[in-house]
Design a protein around this motif. Structure first.
Motif, PDB file in Angstrom:
ATOM      1  N   ALA A  46      22.506 -41.019  60.744  1.00 52.53           N
ATOM      2  CA  ALA A  46      21.165 -40.575  61.337  1.00 52.53           C
ATOM      3  C   ALA A  46      21.557 -39.397  62.468  1.00 52.53           C
ATOM      4  CB  ALA A  46      20.610 -41.990  62.274  1.00 52.53           C
ATOM      5  N   ARG A  47      22.554 -39.550  62.923  1.00 51.41           N
ATOM      6  CA  ARG A  47      22.846 -38.506  64.038  1.00 51.41           C
ATOM      7  C   ARG A  47      22.641 -36.951  63.392  1.00 51.41           C
ATOM      8  NH1 ARG A  47      25.975 -42.679  66.971  1.00 51.41           N
ATOM      9  NH2 ARG A  47      24.633 -43.076  68.933  1.00 51.41           N
ATOM     10  N   ARG A  48      23.118 -36.885  62.209  1.00 55.38           N
ATOM     11  CA  ARG A  48      23.067 -35.528  61.522  1.00 55.38           C
ATOM     12  C   ARG A  48      22.078 -34.677  61.762  1.00 55.38           C
ATOM     13  NH1 ARG A  48      26.293 -38.339  57.342  1.00 55.38           N
ATOM     14  NH2 ARG A  48      28.347 -38.041  57.699  1.00 55.38           N
ATOM     15  N   GLN A  49      20.836 -35.387  61.865  1.00 52.72           N
ATOM     16  CA  GLN A  49      19.488 -34.503  62.013  1.00 52.72           C
ATOM     17  C   GLN A  49      19.380 -34.162  63.616  1.00 52.72           C
ATOM     18  OE1 GLN A  49      16.077 -37.336  61.292  1.00 52.72           O
ATOM     19  NE2 GLN A  49      17.684 -38.765  61.258  1.00 52.72           N
ATOM     20  N   ALA A  50      20.119 -34.531  64.398  1.00 51.85           N
ATOM     21  CA  ALA A  50      20.121 -34.545  65.792  1.00 51.85           C
ATOM     22  C   ALA A  50      20.397 -33.100  66.157  1.00 51.85           C
ATOM     23  CB  ALA A  50      20.728 -35.278  66.846  1.00 51.85           C
ATOM     24  N   PRO A  51      19.664 -32.166  67.110  1.00 51.01           N
ATOM     25  CA  PRO A  51      20.275 -30.940  67.739  1.00 51.01           C
ATOM     26  C   PRO A  51      21.270 -31.134  68.579  1.00 51.01           C
ATOM     27  CG  PRO A  51      18.039 -31.418  68.654  1.00 51.01           C
ATOM     28  CD  PRO A  51      18.368 -32.557  67.563  1.00 51.01           C
ATOM     29  N   GLY A  52      21.953 -30.400  69.122  1.00 49.14           N
ATOM     30  CA  GLY A  52      22.872 -30.573  70.238  1.00 49.14           C
ATOM     31  C   GLY A  52      24.272 -31.109  69.855  1.00 49.14           C
ATOM     32  N   GLN A  53      24.995 -31.825  70.633  1.00 49.49           N
ATOM     33  CA  GLN A  53      26.384 -32.324  70.412  1.00 49.49           C
ATOM     34  C   GLN A  53      26.340 -33.800  71.081  1.00 49.49           C
ATOM     35  OE1 GLN A  53      27.750 -29.176  73.392  1.00 49.49           O
ATOM     36  NE2 GLN A  53      28.819 -30.816  74.222  1.00 49.49           N
ATOM     37  N   PHE A  54      27.349 -34.398  71.000  1.00 50.78           N
ATOM     38  CA  PHE A  54      27.518 -35.733  71.196  1.00 50.78           C
ATOM     39  C   PHE A  54      28.972 -36.006  71.810  1.00 50.78           C
ATOM     40  CE2 PHE A  54      24.855 -35.767  67.708  1.00 50.78           C
ATOM     41  CZ  PHE A  54      23.843 -36.894  68.056  1.00 50.78           C
ATOM     42  N   VAL A  55      28.973 -36.774  73.245  1.00 54.00           N
ATOM     43  CA  VAL A  55      30.011 -36.993  73.805  1.00 54.00           C
ATOM     44  C   VAL A  55      30.207 -38.467  73.866  1.00 54.00           C
ATOM     45  CG1 VAL A  55      29.996 -34.895  75.210  1.00 54.00           C
ATOM     46  CG2 VAL A  55      28.842 -37.058  75.986  1.00 54.00           C
ATOM     47  N   THR A  56      31.409 -38.958  73.919  1.00 52.48           N
ATOM     48  CA  THR A  56      31.547 -40.321  73.980  1.00 52.48           C
ATOM     49  C   THR A  56      31.973 -40.788  75.653  1.00 52.48           C
ATOM     50  OG1 THR A  56      32.654 -40.613  71.665  1.00 52.48           O
ATOM     51  CG2 THR A  56      33.091 -42.279  73.098  1.00 52.48           C
ATOM     52  N   LEU A  57      31.218 -41.767  75.961  1.00 53.30           N
ATOM     53  CA  LEU A  57      31.507 -42.226  77.591  1.00 53.30           C
ATOM     54  C   LEU A  57      31.797 -43.677  77.398  1.00 53.30           C
ATOM     55  CD1 LEU A  57      28.587 -40.421  79.102  1.00 53.30           C
ATOM     56  CD2 LEU A  57      30.668 -39.577  78.772  1.00 53.30           C
ATOM     57  N   SER A  58      32.106 -44.390  78.245  1.00 54.31           N
ATOM     58  CA  SER A  58      32.619 -45.650  78.723  1.00 54.31           C
ATOM     59  C   SER A  58      31.593 -46.471  77.843  1.00 54.31           C
ATOM     60  CB  SER A  58      32.764 -46.148  79.951  1.00 54.31           C
ATOM     61  OG  SER A  58      31.447 -46.036  80.645  1.00 54.31           O
ATOM     62  N   HIS A  59      30.217 -46.407  77.703  1.00 55.82           N
ATOM     63  CA  HIS A  59      29.186 -47.332  77.154  1.00 55.82           C
ATOM     64  C   HIS A  59      28.720 -46.771  76.051  1.00 55.82           C
ATOM     65  CE1 HIS A  59      28.974 -50.496  80.117  1.00 55.82           C
ATOM     66  NE2 HIS A  59      28.947 -49.517  81.055  1.00 55.82           N
ATOM     67  N   GLY A  60      29.308 -45.885  75.171  1.00 55.15           N
ATOM     68  CA  GLY A  60      29.034 -45.329  73.897  1.00 55.15           C
ATOM     69  C   GLY A  60      28.692 -43.885  73.894  1.00 55.15           C
ATOM     70  N   ILE A  61      28.205 -43.534  72.689  1.00 61.04           N
ATOM     71  CA  ILE A  61      28.192 -42.079  72.433  1.00 61.04           C
ATOM     72  C   ILE A  61      26.645 -41.592  73.043  1.00 61.04           C
ATOM     73  CG2 ILE A  61      27.434 -40.638  70.501  1.00 61.04           C
ATOM     74  CD1 ILE A  61      29.147 -42.352  68.814  1.00 61.04           C
ATOM     75  N   VAL A  62      26.842 -40.421  73.430  1.00 59.64           N
ATOM     76  CA  VAL A  62      25.782 -39.946  74.272  1.00 59.64           C
ATOM     77  C   VAL A  62      25.197 -38.486  73.757  1.00 59.64           C
ATOM     78  CG1 VAL A  62      24.794 -39.076  76.541  1.00 59.64           C
ATOM     79  CG2 VAL A  62      26.167 -41.297  76.475  1.00 59.64           C
ATOM     80  N   HIS A  63      23.815 -38.410  73.332  1.00 55.23           N
ATOM     81  CA  HIS A  63      23.327 -37.118  72.755  1.00 55.23           C
ATOM     82  C   HIS A  63      23.100 -36.355  74.042  1.00 55.23           C
ATOM     83  CE1 HIS A  63      19.656 -34.881  71.008  1.00 55.23           C
ATOM     84  NE2 HIS A  63      20.875 -34.195  70.575  1.00 55.23           N
ATOM     85  N   VAL A  64      23.876 -34.773  73.864  1.00 52.01           N
ATOM     86  CA  VAL A  64      23.620 -33.926  74.854  1.00 52.01           C
ATOM     87  C   VAL A  64      23.234 -32.506  74.299  1.00 52.01           C
ATOM     88  CG1 VAL A  64      24.945 -32.599  76.814  1.00 52.01           C
ATOM     89  CG2 VAL A  64      25.588 -35.006  76.081  1.00 52.01           C
ATOM     90  N   ARG A  65      22.454 -31.868  75.115  1.00 52.08           N
ATOM     91  CA  ARG A  65      22.041 -30.419  74.734  1.00 52.08           C
ATOM     92  C   ARG A  65      22.023 -29.532  75.848  1.00 52.08           C
ATOM     93  NH1 ARG A  65      16.310 -30.304  71.505  1.00 52.08           N
ATOM     94  NH2 ARG A  65      17.077 -28.296  70.748  1.00 52.08           N
ATOM     95  N   ILE A  66      22.666 -28.290  75.457  1.00 54.56           N
ATOM     96  CA  ILE A  66      23.068 -27.302  76.659  1.00 54.56           C
ATOM     97  C   ILE A  66      22.407 -26.054  76.300  1.00 54.56           C
ATOM     98  CG2 ILE A  66      24.933 -26.206  77.814  1.00 54.56           C
ATOM     99  CD1 ILE A  66      26.537 -28.755  77.403  1.00 54.56           C
ATOM    100  N   ALA A  67      21.898 -25.323  77.092  1.00 58.32           N
ATOM    101  CA  ALA A  67      21.247 -24.114  77.126  1.00 58.32           C
ATOM    102  C   ALA A  67      21.530 -23.262  78.093  1.00 58.32           C
ATOM    103  CB  ALA A  67      19.855 -24.282  76.745  1.00 58.32           C
ATOM    104  N   GLY A  68      21.488 -21.906  77.952  1.00 52.70           N
ATOM    105  CA  GLY A  68      21.739 -20.959  79.069  1.00 52.70           C
ATOM    106  C   GLY A  68      23.193 -20.231  78.865  1.00 52.70           C
ATOM    107  N   PRO A  69      23.260 -19.321  79.827  1.00 55.13           N
ATOM    108  CA  PRO A  69      24.485 -18.722  79.937  1.00 55.13           C
ATOM    109  C   PRO A  69      25.969 -19.623  80.451  1.00 55.13           C
ATOM    110  CG  PRO A  69      23.194 -17.767  81.631  1.00 55.13           C
ATOM    111  CD  PRO A  69      22.177 -18.526  80.695  1.00 55.13           C
ATOM    112  N   GLU A  70      26.856 -19.513  79.897  1.00 51.62           N
ATOM    113  CA  GLU A  70      28.163 -20.334  80.158  1.00 51.62           C
ATOM    114  C   GLU A  70      28.372 -20.352  81.530  1.00 51.62           C
ATOM    115  OE1 GLU A  70      31.323 -19.806  77.690  1.00 51.62           O
ATOM    116  OE2 GLU A  70      30.440 -20.178  75.901  1.00 51.62           O
ATOM    117  N   GLN A  71      28.190 -18.924  82.269  1.00 51.77           N
ATOM    118  CA  GLN A  71      28.630 -18.909  83.708  1.00 51.77           C
ATOM    119  C   GLN A  71      27.281 -19.184  84.506  1.00 51.77           C
ATOM    120  OE1 GLN A  71      31.772 -18.492  84.363  1.00 51.77           O
ATOM    121  NE2 GLN A  71      31.940 -18.373  82.144  1.00 51.77           N
ATOM    122  N   GLY A  72      26.204 -19.646  83.758  1.00 49.76           N
ATOM    123  CA  GLY A  72      25.171 -19.894  84.800  1.00 49.76           C
ATOM    124  C   GLY A  72      25.293 -20.998  85.603  1.00 49.76           C
TER     125      GLY A  72
END
Length: 317
Positions: A46-72
């Motif tokens: 199901a998550r293959r259709q989601a934009p962005g990325q995923f990180v694993t925290l203590s209570h599970g997988i979390v969907h994250v999206r990041i935009a803008g300059p890396e040094q911003g």
């Protein structure tokens, strides 16, 4: 052979009542089952259709999206009760274009994030934000909280002021809500499945003073409802978060002296506009921006009325 005595009227009535009771019980069981929209676990397919990325925290997988300059300069956006991080599509784009590094994520139980079997309270979500910042190696950030996200940001800023550069609160959940029968075991579960969830997508339009500006909003909400645990997370949030006031946390933010921008549409019926006075008393240093004719989600309804003011505030601090 003696004939069996005819049933008395009292016995006949009892049989009728038992039969009716059995039918009513069957209907009460069937309604939430028939109206259940959850049809399976939220997994990798199901998550293959989601934009962005995923990180694993203590209570599970979390969907994250990041935009803008890396040094911003990092700005973390925290969404509200049920609409996940896509509520910030335009906010993210506008702030990224202004040079900020914009991080948004789906709270547990929403969007493409896991639905852990825990109490969905301020502690859960504030810890989720803290772990996310640690995982992404963000030592300090500006925080923007929308609706319930404002309550979460308030808790986080009250407990970790050293991790916060400034705070933007957009129509923050402020006063405790009377959750009434939703708190009753069994009853709350039945009402959630039979009544609350089936109307939740269409009720999102009530957040707008001008729903005609947001075509397809209700339809966009529905996919997250298909995965197991969504309803449980929503009910748990009602029981463990919505029933508490945010003012004690806001008062701590006020005492810390953190820079705060408070934004509210004066046509907001979801979190009443009049509550801005409570927040201003709790956070005396808050700069208040009133938005005429806008509802609960001004960042969606009229981004041009909100984002330039947010960007200017962030650049001042």
């Amino acid at each position: 052979m003696t004939a069996a005595p005819a049933p008395t009227p009292k016995r006949r009535l009892r049989k009728i009542l038992l039969a009716v009771g059995a039918v009513v019980a069957a209907v009460l069981v069937a309604i939430p089952l028939a109206r259940n929209m959850e049809h399976g676990p939220l997994g990798a397919d199901a998550r293959r259709q989601a934009p962005g990325q995923f990180v694993t925290l203590s209570h599970g997988i979390v969907h994250v999206r990041i935009a803008g300059p890396e040094q911003g300069r990092p700005v973390v956006l925290v969404h509200g009760f049920s609409v996940p991080s896509y509520v910030f599509d335009r906010t993210s784009a506008d702030l990224a274009a202004a040079g900020f590094r914009v991080i948004r994520f789906d709270l547990y139980g929403r969007g493409w994030s896991d639905r852990p079997k825990v109490d969905y309270d301020r502690r859960l979500f504030a810890d989720q934000l803290l772990e996310l910042m640690d995982t992404l190696q963000v030592p300090k950030a500006d925080l923007l909280g929308l609706s319930m996200g404002g309550a979460i940001v308030g808790r986080f800023a009250a407990e970790h002021p050293e991790r916060v550069r400034s705070v933007v609160l957009v129509a923050p959940l402020t006063r405790a809500h009377d959750i009434s029968v939703m708190a009753w075991p069994g009853v709350g579960e039945w009402l959630t499945r039979a009544w609350f969830l089936p109307s939740l997508a269409t009720s999102q339009l009530e957040d707008f003073a001008h729903p005609e500006r947001v075509a397809g909003w209700a339809e966009r909400f529905q996919p997250q409802m298909r995965y197991d645990g969504f309803g449980r997370a929503i009910l748990s949030t009602i029981r463990h978060l919505s029933n508490e006031s945010s003012l004690p946390d806001f008062e701590k933010v006020g005492k810390e002296g953190l820079p705060v921008l408070l934004v509210w549409g004066d046509a907001d019926k979801t979190v009443p506009y009049a509550e801005h006075a409570d927040v201003q008393r709790a956070i005396p240093q808050a700069r208040f921006v009133s938005l005429p004719g806008l509802g609960h989600l001004p960042v969606v309804e009229d981004p041009a009325a909100v984002h330039p003011q947010v960007g200017a505030f962030l650049k001042q601090h």
